[in-house]
Design an enzyme around this catalytic site. Sequence first.
Site, short mmCIF file in Angstrom:
data_model
loop_
_atom_site.label_atom_id
_atom_site.label_comp_id
_atom_site.label_asym_id
_atom_site.label_seq_id
_atom_site.Cartn_x
_atom_site.Cartn_y
_atom_site.Cartn_z
N LYS A 31 0.86 -1.18 0.00
CA LYS A 31 0.00 0.00 0.00
C LYS A 31 0.90 1.23 0.00
O LYS A 31 1.94 1.24 0.67
CB LYS A 31 -0.89 -0.04 1.25
N SER A 89 -9.79 1.97 2.86
CA SER A 89 -8.92 2.75 2.02
C SER A 89 -7.89 1.90 1.26
O SER A 89 -7.27 2.39 0.32
CB SER A 89 -8.16 3.76 2.87
N SER A 138 -9.98 -0.61 7.10
CA SER A 138 -9.43 -0.49 5.74
C SER A 138 -8.70 -1.70 5.18
O SER A 138 -8.34 -1.69 4.01
CB SER A 138 -8.50 0.71 5.66
#
Length: 485
Positions: A76, A151, A175
């Site tokens: 990420k 997210s 998330s």
Amino acid sequence: MHTLSLAALAACLAKREFSSVELTRHCLDRIDRLDGHLNSFITISRDSALAQAAAADQRIRDGRAGPLTGIPYANKDIFCTAGILTSCGSKMLANFIAPYDATVVTRLAEAGMVMVGKTNMDEFAMGSSNETSHYGTVRNPRNTEYVPGGSTGGSAAAVAARLVPAATGTDTGGSIRQPAALCGVSGLKPTYGRVSRWGMIAYASSLDQGGPIAGDAEDLALLLNAMAGHDPRDGTSVRREDEDFTRLLAGDLRGMRFGVPREFFTDGLDASVAARIEAAFADLTRLGAERVDISLPNMRHAIPAYYVIAPAECSSNLARYDGVRFGHRCAAPRDLEDLYRRSRAEGFGTEVKRRILVGTYVLSHGYYDAYYLRAQRVRRLISEDFRRAFEQVDFIAGPTTPDTAFRFGEKSSDPVAMYLCDVYTTAVNLAGLPALSLPAGRAGNGLPTGLQLIGRPFDEARLLQAAHQFQQQTTWHRDVPQLPL
Ligand code: GLN
């Protein structure tokens, strides 16, 4: 190759059925072919990936390989990576090249994993749909008209599309679990303090926790083995004996009790999601676990408390982006005040600004007691609810999300509707507990649903055992979307 689990890939690499360089090229080719449409990556680090793969092949030849050596993965874009852009999905950091690797990145590199790139995400990890990224929305590979969740939407979409077999994420209020559920993959949020936050860009420091996303629970256990461990550079990192998170996987579930909180099954839950979750409970029962109905009475306060505490911490953490030390700087500032103002106005998107405003307000003199302090008290009550529940049960089971993926734009103009995506996940972060989301079959609209399992603090091994056993009984985690799109 791309449909194999990490354990299967490692076996193939060990037997020299293919090399890490071949496997890495295969992933890079799939990214080239498919990601133009999905947009799950912000950066692809082709050259360094191929160099890491060649080094992994050498390590395999030398007999020094571990269980993850030579396997490609993605980070990420919230994890700092030396020499490679770390944008956090924001224009503010669109020019930020960290001078160091996050501890998680270092650990996975030491395990011999090959980083192919950085995945797209909601700006500063604020969001539930990946619609707030400066780099554009991510599409859900199950149906590209739909959001992947957020997210960590880029990592979840990339794993679901099998562009990479694994990826990292962070979970502040859901998330990792929510996008895993919406994309039909497995994701684990470890106990707070289990995985180092050093080099992971801070959103809400008392809630943030990094963790893995992969195809199945066994893969999550292998990844957690590499990611977890004490880090003296993170003051909240917990000092514990190293443990092997795969050690309980083979154990059956007889004698285990799972709690089903009545507060998870209220009006807001989509009926066809509820039906999938009930079917999953039946699977757990068939495996020998006993269902116990429980109550978490303060659960309904989790969203309001989270959306006070998370913005409060974010307003403080994001104060460092001032246009001076790093990040976006406006052109030709008139004076210092103008520099701050315009750099922040230009660098941050709408949702981030909303959170900074809310956070500054709840921390301000005169409102601190009414909002922030009260939210912290609610947090304690929620932790107590879980503590009491775990006197009766070994883990808690329920849906990860109240609904499946939704269409682009469906919730983006209504922040409260968006925040309600996290109704079953935020309480876990407030209490610092480990939890995972597993594919639980498709809802009425054909999109994936997620089964959430929540554990006692530091009980990841048992949680992974329950998850693995569930996946021995079900095939949902093997339901791979039809691509090319
Ligand atoms: N959707 C939640 C939020 O917007 C959770 C985000 C997260 O876990 N990073 O804050």
